[in-house]
Write an enzyme that holds these catalytic residues in place. Structure first.
Site: not given
Ligand code: PGA
Length: 245
Positions: A91, A166
């Site tokens: 992430h 993302e």
């Protein structure tokens, strides 16, 4: 195929009763068969959460080692033994705040897969790269995927890795964040699918209002949701949107 709706609670909420309330809210209605919901709570809550119903458990990170002298780390084997099936890795917040490199992420992915878990590999370009255009973003994202999966065979990647596209500039807590245009996200995801062949989802400011626009793109296999996963009613709207596709 089932659409994936994944909740990334990040470092929230700050107490177990709140976490259980949130999960109870999310699962208060049966989850439609057409949707797979994966809830990724903070690690301390993993073994204590109740009322999962059809939701599955994910973790937000794990170590590249399975046991041993690694103070503060969580082993993927431990996660597996607690009923976790998925681990978010790479992430952007871990890359930025914890200085995780592609090499570290590659080791983590390998450990996770060897432990019988699936990895949710997050990739995405910065705002500066985004400004340089589609080709620059594709080059950056391809490099992230190639580096993170360099030791894996094509079939292992296809079967064990869900890539979450993302774009960093779209993550709701970042400065001037706004969701990607669903068609642009679909274009990037089509590009990623040429590299990985597995499932690819979108993340970045997804909410109850815009989820349908992302999920109706056939190539987008699901969504990874941060902020909106902390509000049960909002998250349930996303689940409903996924079930109506
Ligand atoms: P967001 O977060 O939905 O709040 O933009 C997504 C993520 O960081 O995974």
């Amino acid at each position: 195929m089932q659409k994936l709706v994944i909740a990334n609670w990040k470092m929230n909420p700050v107490s177990l009763p709140e976490a259980n309330r949130l999960l109870a809210g999310i699962t208060s209605r049966p989850i439609p068969e057409k949707v797979k919901v994966i809830v990724c709570p903070p690690t301390p809550y993993i073994s204590a959460l109740k009322i999962l119903r059809r939701a599955e458990l994910g973790a937000q990170d794990s170590s590249w080692e399975k046991s041993g002298p690694f103070t503060g780390a969580t082993s993927p084997v431990m996660l597996k033994n607690l009923g976790v099936n998925y681990v978010i890795l790479g992430h952007s917040e871990r890359r930025i705040h914890f200085k995780e490199t592609d090499q570290m992420i590659e080791r983590k992915i390998r450990a996770v897969i060897e432990s019988g878990l699936k990895a949710i590999l997050c990739v995405g370009e910065t705002a500066a790269i985004h400004k340089r255009g589609q080709l620059a973003a594709e080059y950056y994202v391809k490099n992230q995927i190639v580096q993170a999966t360099s030791s894996l065979k094509k079939k292992e990647i296809e079967e064990n890795i869900i890539v979450a596209y993302e774009p960093i500039w779209a993550i709701s807590t970042n400065l001037n964040a706004k969701p990607d245009d669903p068609q642009d996200a679909a274009r990037m995801i089509s590009f990623i699918k040429k590299i990985t062949k597995g499932q690819v989802i979108y993340g970045g400011s997804v909410n109850g209002k815009n989820a349908h626009d992302f999920l109706k793109q056939i190539v987008i296999d699901g969504v990874l949701v941060g902020n909106a996963s902390l509000k049960a009613a909002e998250f349930k709207k996303i689940i409903t949107a996924a079930s109506e596709i």
